[in-house]
Scaffold this motif. Structure first.
Motif, PDB file in Angstrom:
ATOM      1  N   THR A 171      37.010   4.742   2.702  1.00 46.08           N
ATOM      2  CA  THR A 171      38.344   4.899   2.125  1.00 46.08           C
ATOM      3  C   THR A 171      38.981   6.191   2.612  1.00 46.08           C
ATOM      4  O   THR A 171      40.119   6.208   3.089  1.00 46.08           O
ATOM      5  N   VAL A 172      38.222   7.278   2.499  1.00 41.57           N
ATOM      6  CA  VAL A 172      38.742   8.583   2.883  1.00 41.57           C
ATOM      7  C   VAL A 172      39.046   8.608   4.381  1.00 41.57           C
ATOM      8  O   VAL A 172      40.086   9.100   4.818  1.00 41.57           O
ATOM      9  N   GLY A 173      38.143   8.039   5.166  1.00 41.32           N
ATOM     10  CA  GLY A 173      38.336   8.016   6.613  1.00 41.32           C
ATOM     11  C   GLY A 173      39.581   7.248   7.004  1.00 41.32           C
ATOM     12  O   GLY A 173      40.376   7.691   7.831  1.00 41.32           O
ATOM     13  N   GLU A 174      39.762   6.105   6.361  1.00 44.22           N
ATOM     14  CA  GLU A 174      40.936   5.286   6.668  1.00 44.22           C
ATOM     15  C   GLU A 174      42.222   6.024   6.339  1.00 44.22           C
ATOM     16  O   GLU A 174      43.185   5.981   7.106  1.00 44.22           O
ATOM     17  N   VAL A 175      42.225   6.693   5.193  1.00 38.99           N
ATOM     18  CA  VAL A 175      43.421   7.435   4.791  1.00 38.99           C
ATOM     19  C   VAL A 175      43.718   8.532   5.822  1.00 38.99           C
ATOM     20  O   VAL A 175      44.853   8.709   6.269  1.00 38.99           O
ATOM     21  N   LEU A 176      42.678   9.230   6.230  1.00 40.22           N
ATOM     22  CA  LEU A 176      42.864  10.316   7.189  1.00 40.22           C
ATOM     23  C   LEU A 176      43.364   9.768   8.541  1.00 40.22           C
ATOM     24  O   LEU A 176      44.285  10.325   9.151  1.00 40.22           O
ATOM     25  N   ALA A 177      42.758   8.676   8.973  1.00 35.62           N
ATOM     26  CA  ALA A 177      43.166   8.085  10.252  1.00 35.62           C
ATOM     27  C   ALA A 177      44.614   7.627  10.189  1.00 35.62           C
ATOM     28  O   ALA A 177      45.393   7.816  11.123  1.00 35.62           O
ATOM     29  N   ARG A 178      44.985   7.034   9.066  1.00 35.23           N
ATOM     30  CA  ARG A 178      46.357   6.571   8.920  1.00 35.23           C
ATOM     31  C   ARG A 178      47.353   7.732   8.899  1.00 35.23           C
ATOM     32  O   ARG A 178      48.444   7.639   9.454  1.00 35.23           O
ATOM     33  N   ALA A 179      46.951   8.813   8.268  1.00 39.16           N
ATOM     34  CA  ALA A 179      47.841   9.977   8.241  1.00 39.16           C
ATOM     35  C   ALA A 179      48.015  10.530   9.651  1.00 39.16           C
ATOM     36  O   ALA A 179      49.124  10.900  10.058  1.00 39.16           O
ATOM     37  N   ALA A 180      46.937  10.568  10.423  1.00 37.75           N
ATOM     38  CA  ALA A 180      47.027  11.038  11.808  1.00 37.75           C
ATOM     39  C   ALA A 180      47.913  10.106  12.623  1.00 37.75           C
ATOM     40  O   ALA A 180      48.727  10.536  13.444  1.00 37.75           O
ATOM     41  N   PHE A 181      47.764   8.825  12.361  1.00 39.61           N
ATOM     42  CA  PHE A 181      48.576   7.816  13.060  1.00 39.61           C
ATOM     43  C   PHE A 181      50.058   8.006  12.746  1.00 39.61           C
ATOM     44  O   PHE A 181      50.910   8.047  13.634  1.00 39.61           O
ATOM     45  N   ARG A 182      50.351   8.196  11.456  1.00 35.69           N
ATOM     46  CA  ARG A 182      51.749   8.403  11.060  1.00 35.69           C
ATOM     47  C   ARG A 182      52.322   9.670  11.680  1.00 35.69           C
ATOM     48  O   ARG A 182      53.525   9.797  11.843  1.00 35.69           O
ATOM     49  N   SER A 183      51.432  10.615  11.973  1.00 37.27           N
ATOM     50  CA  SER A 183      51.896  11.872  12.555  1.00 37.27           C
ATOM     51  C   SER A 183      52.012  11.783  14.069  1.00 37.27           C
ATOM     52  O   SER A 183      52.286  12.777  14.730  1.00 37.27           O
ATOM     53  N   GLY A 184      51.752  10.610  14.617  1.00 32.21           N
ATOM     54  CA  GLY A 184      51.927  10.441  16.061  1.00 32.21           C
ATOM     55  C   GLY A 184      50.788  10.994  16.897  1.00 32.21           C
ATOM     56  O   GLY A 184      50.970  11.285  18.081  1.00 32.21           O
ATOM     57  N   LEU A 185      49.590  11.123  16.290  1.00 29.90           N
ATOM     58  CA  LEU A 185      48.469  11.682  17.046  1.00 29.90           C
ATOM     59  C   LEU A 185      47.689  10.587  17.773  1.00 29.90           C
ATOM     60  O   LEU A 185      47.465   9.513  17.223  1.00 29.90           O
TER      61      LEU A 185
END
Ligand code: SF4
Lengths: 560, 290
Positions: free
Chosen positions: A18-32
């Motif tokens: 869960t935590v990993g997915e949230v972090l990955a999604r946040a990075a994705f939203r940030s254009g990384l």
């Protein structure tokens, strides 16, 4: 170039995914630019559960073996992954855990209990701390958490803030953004197979749960309402494939998803599909075998099985996508060719590809819009007589769906004549065998050749020969070896059967040496190539401990 | 996307914790992998107490499990054991029993393993009436693989593969076993530890095929997705809804969400067993030859 790997590790049940997915999604939203990989034990509680997220300014073809930031939720995982922490790397962990080096201790359990009265939110406190240390945009992170948790978001947002505060200032730096919103998609291989199937017009799935094939079953079950899919969880894999053949006979594009062990049970049905010339697509998420093997780990052990499975002789198409993006397009191609040639098509992924998150350009459903190969009802009605298995030059007979005209659509698992009637006429038997096998001639032309990286002459180069999901690791290994003054290239197969041999002969003739790199112990592609061409590789690199091949690992093996 | 986790952290490990039935346990494999609140632990205990009470030599009993959470039982008992592929414990036990009739064969597995992929084997084993004990821990879904729907998932039950609610009728395992010819059929919940123990003792000493269904909570998957609360809440539910009625007609033993259901011993009959008939035939043929 900024390039960091964040590794979250804990026990099953601690919410690592869960935590990993949230972090990955946040990075994705940030254009990384990112890649995320999951590794876990086959159990519901305890054991290992790890999520590795790589953020880079280049293209992330995979993660790395070392760690810039280790976020450990328990002592066991801390001890397990501490050796991977790079020089100058950081550790964020629960306050009471023991570790030497640069460690940021967060009393996450305590805070979640005392300040939030929600002990389970400890992982969100840790996430808040980790995000702060990395320097992830916390606005975006909150947005993702809000979407993920809906009405339960408030406490989780508080948990994030608590963790962030406790961690203090950012200590790492995130890479620069490389795209803006809408320019990329983030998806797993499992989602890509499901999406590719839906885009290709698949409306039916029957399957039995088996990790890692289940990811596609779950995805399709959740998409059923949106796309009008029929998703049936069968009592076993024998039922699953026969149900799918029934649906395909009715004219509906059908998918089954499983792993090697489940496919073993489907083999009778595979042979039936060959005999009744009914298209069906089989997704096999590979995992280490024999038997139950390592249920949640990865491997490439089913290539020869997929290519050779089934009693009797009949054509088939087998693909092994290299990335989630390719899994989308090749799944769609598998449906197209299955329909076009009325054959079974098999998709070989593995746990690594199914569970990993990667980026791609927005998927283009238009590119794979389904073409119908079914005989239109009007045409069928106008025919004087209808022979389901008419002998044709291409071997492809007109396929009609049952129940659309008064003409009968007869199929038979026994040998049959062109009308579909059971026969023991030996002349017809010969003609039917030849007709079925004739389809492979045209099919061969539809198979894409292996790809070469980097382009150019292979003179004096060592070729690393691979297939399927190992593409990224081998490609990065080639880059590393060449940057180090070596002379290497990658020849890679994403479509493995019928095996394209023309190009291979050229590659083998030109290259200084060919080394097969595979996720198995016996070199299955190398054996297939030898069987089909007589060409033998000079070396083999295999990984069969249940973990994916890595660029670093390949470089180490090459150096030996 | 993320799923809500169970509210309570697992209890701390008790250092030097001992189990009274340690002699039957592979203590090096403990702590086990099961979740807090899961019904599996108590069912295994009941089995071990039954062994103990009968004074059975662990060497005389083989435990055979399939794949799944219950499938892990075979790995924790200090007895000859076999962790088969998915769905196949019954055929394996059949072969074992035919080749070594003096060894007791206890199949310990889950509802998915025994009644979906292994369903065919179950009905034939019940009909064949070899001396095999089948203990099925029914938790209404596939726990190990993350909570997929199974052959016992109630209508409307939410699982990862039935996000719209299940609309396949579940098996009533008691009725199924009885109609397939099983001469001993009982059902208890994982709360009824003493009754479970007694039932297992009966099974271990009797002849023929014996089937025991144990209704057990799976708070991590089925319980959570269907808002049944913690393991304890599920047990409370079972305590309130299980009605003991020995000898009830198996057709009346259906389990429906929110309704009372029957537990007890429903079938206990003497039928000639495969092994008896086999021995009689052997004796007859040998007699004939002489
Ligand atoms: S997932 Fe369910 S059945 Fe499996 S151990 Fe946890 S509670 Fe028990």
């Amino acid at each position: 170039m900024m390039d960091i790997v964040i590794r979250l590790a804990g026990a099953a049940g601690q919410g690592v995914q869960t935590v990993g997915e949230v972090l990955a999604r946040a990075a994705f939203r940030s254009g990384l630019s990112l890649y995320a990989e999951q590794s876990y034990h086959s159990r519901i509680r305890g054991g290992e559960n790890a999520f590795a997220l790589r953020l880079t300014e280049g293209t992330a073809w995979g993660t790395r073996e070392d760690t810039d930031l280790l976020v450990a939720l328990n002592q066991e995982m801390l001890d397990n992954y501490l050796p991977t922490v790079a020089d100058g790397g950081l550790v964020v962990c629960e306050a009471e855990l023991e570790a030497a080096g640069k460690v940021i201790r967060i009393p996450a359990g305590q805070m979640a209990k005392d300040e939030l009265n929600l002990p389970i939110a400890a992982n969100m406190v840790m996430l808040g701390a980790a995000a702060r240390v990395v320097g992830i945009d916390e606005q975006v992170l909150s947005e993702v958490v809000r979407e993920a948790f809906g009405d339960k978001a408030e406490l989780n947002l508080k948990a994030l803030a608590l963790g962030g505060e406790h961690a203090g200032k950012p200590l790492l730096q995130v890479p620069l953004s490389t795209y803006s919103r809408g320019e990329r998609m983030l998806l797993t291989g499992g989602e890509a197979v499901g999406a590719g199937a839906i885009a290709a017009g698949c409306r039916y799935l029957s399957s039995y749960p088996m990790t890692p094939g289940t990811a596609v079953l779950t995805y399709m079950a959740n998409q059923a309402g949106r796309w009008g899919l029929v998703v049936e969880q069968a009592e076993d894999e024998i039922a699953a494939i026969n149900m799918a053949l029934g649906a395909a006979y009715a004219g509906v594009r059908s998918l089954v998803t499983t792993s090697g062990g489940g496919f073993a049970l489907m083999v009778e049905g595979l042979s039936l599909a060959g005999m009744i010339e009914t298209p069906v697509v089989i997704h096999i998420g590979q995992r280490p075998a024999p038997a139950t093997g390592l249920p949640t780990r990865t491997g490439q052990e089913e290539l020869l099985f997929a290519v050779h499975a089934g009693h009797g002789e009949f054509p088939r198409y087998v693909v092994a996508p290299r990335t989630a993006e390719e899994a989308f397009y090749l799944t769609a191609k598998a449906f197209d060719l299955a329909e076009k040639y009325q054959i079974p098509a098999l998709i070989l992924t593995d746990q690594y590809l199914v569970d990993s998150y990667s980026l791609c350009e927005p998927l283009d459903a238009g590119r794979v819009a389904p073409r119908s190969y079914l005989l239109p009802a009007g045409e069928l009605a106008a025919m004087e007589s209808y022979d389901r298995f008419a002998l044709t030059a291409s071997g492809i007979s007109p396929r009609a769906a049952p129940g659309v005209s008064e003409k009968l659509v007869l199929v038979d698992s026994d040998e049959h004549d062109s009308y579909g009637r059971i026969t023991e006429d030996l002349q017809i038997r010969r003609e039917m065998t030849e007709k079925r096998l004739r389809k492979e001639l045209a099919l061969r032309e539809d198979v894409a050749p292996p790809t070469l990286y980097p382009d150019g002459s292979l003179e004096g180069r060592t070729v690393l020969l691979g297939w399927g999901s190992t593409y990224g690791a081998i490609r990065e290994a080639v880059d590393m070896l060449n940057a180090d003054g070596g002379s290497y290239a990658l020849v890679h197969f994403s479509e493995v059967w019928p095996l394209r041999t023309q190009e291979l002969e050229g590659f083998f003739a030109e290259a200084a040496c060919v080394v097969a790199v595979e996720g198995n112990a016996t070199g299955q592609l190398a054996r297939l190539v030898a069987q089909q061409t007589g060409l033998r590789v000079q070396g083999r690199i295999g990984r069969y401990d249940g973990r994916p091949l890595t660029a670093e690992g390949i470089v180490r093996e090459v150096g030996r | 996307m993320p799923v809500k986790e169970k509210k309570q952290a697992p209890p701390p490990e008790i250092a030097q914790g001992r189990h009274p039935m340690e002699k039957y346990l592979r203590t090096d494999r403990i702590p086990h992998i099961w979740c807090a609140g899961c019904g599996l632990g108590t069912t295994v205990s009941s089995f071990l107490y039954a062994m103990d009470n009968l004074g059975l030599d662990p060497d005389s009993v083989a435990v055979i499990s399939g794949i799944g959470c219950t499938g892990r039982v075979a790995g924790y008992v200090r007895m000859d054991s076999y962790h088969t592929t998915h769905g196949r414990p019954i055929p394996f036990a059949t072969g074992l029993k035919l080749a070594k009739p003096d060894m007791k064969a206890v199949v310990f597995s889950g509802d998915g393993d025994l009644f979906a992929i292994g369903g065919n084997h179950f009905i034939h084993a019940a009909r064949r009436n070899l001396d095999i004990n089948v203990i099925c821990v029914n938790n209404l879904n596939y726990g190990m693989t993350g909570g997929q729907a199974g052959p016992t998932t109630p209508l409307g039950g939410r699982c990862t593969t039935s996000p719209y609610g299940n609309f396949e009728h579940p098996f009533n395992l008691v009725y199924l076993a009885a109609s397939a010819g099983a001469p001993y059929v009982a059902r208890w919940t994982s709360l009824d530890v003493r009754r479970l123990q007694r039932a297992i003792e009966e099974m271990l000493v009797r002849k023929g095929f014996a089937f025991l269904e144990i209704i057990a909570p799976c708070p991590t998957n089925y319980g959570r997705r269907n808002k049944l609360g913690e393991g304890l809440d599920e047990l409370r539910y079972y305590a309130e809804h299980a009605v003991i009625e020995h000898g009830a007609d198996p057709a009346d033993t259906e389990i429906l969400p929110g309704k009372d259901f029957l537990v007890g011993k429903f079938v206990d009959e003497e039928e000639p067993t495969y092994w008896e008939m086999y021995q009689d035939k052997v004796a007859e043929l040998e007699g004939g030859r002489r």
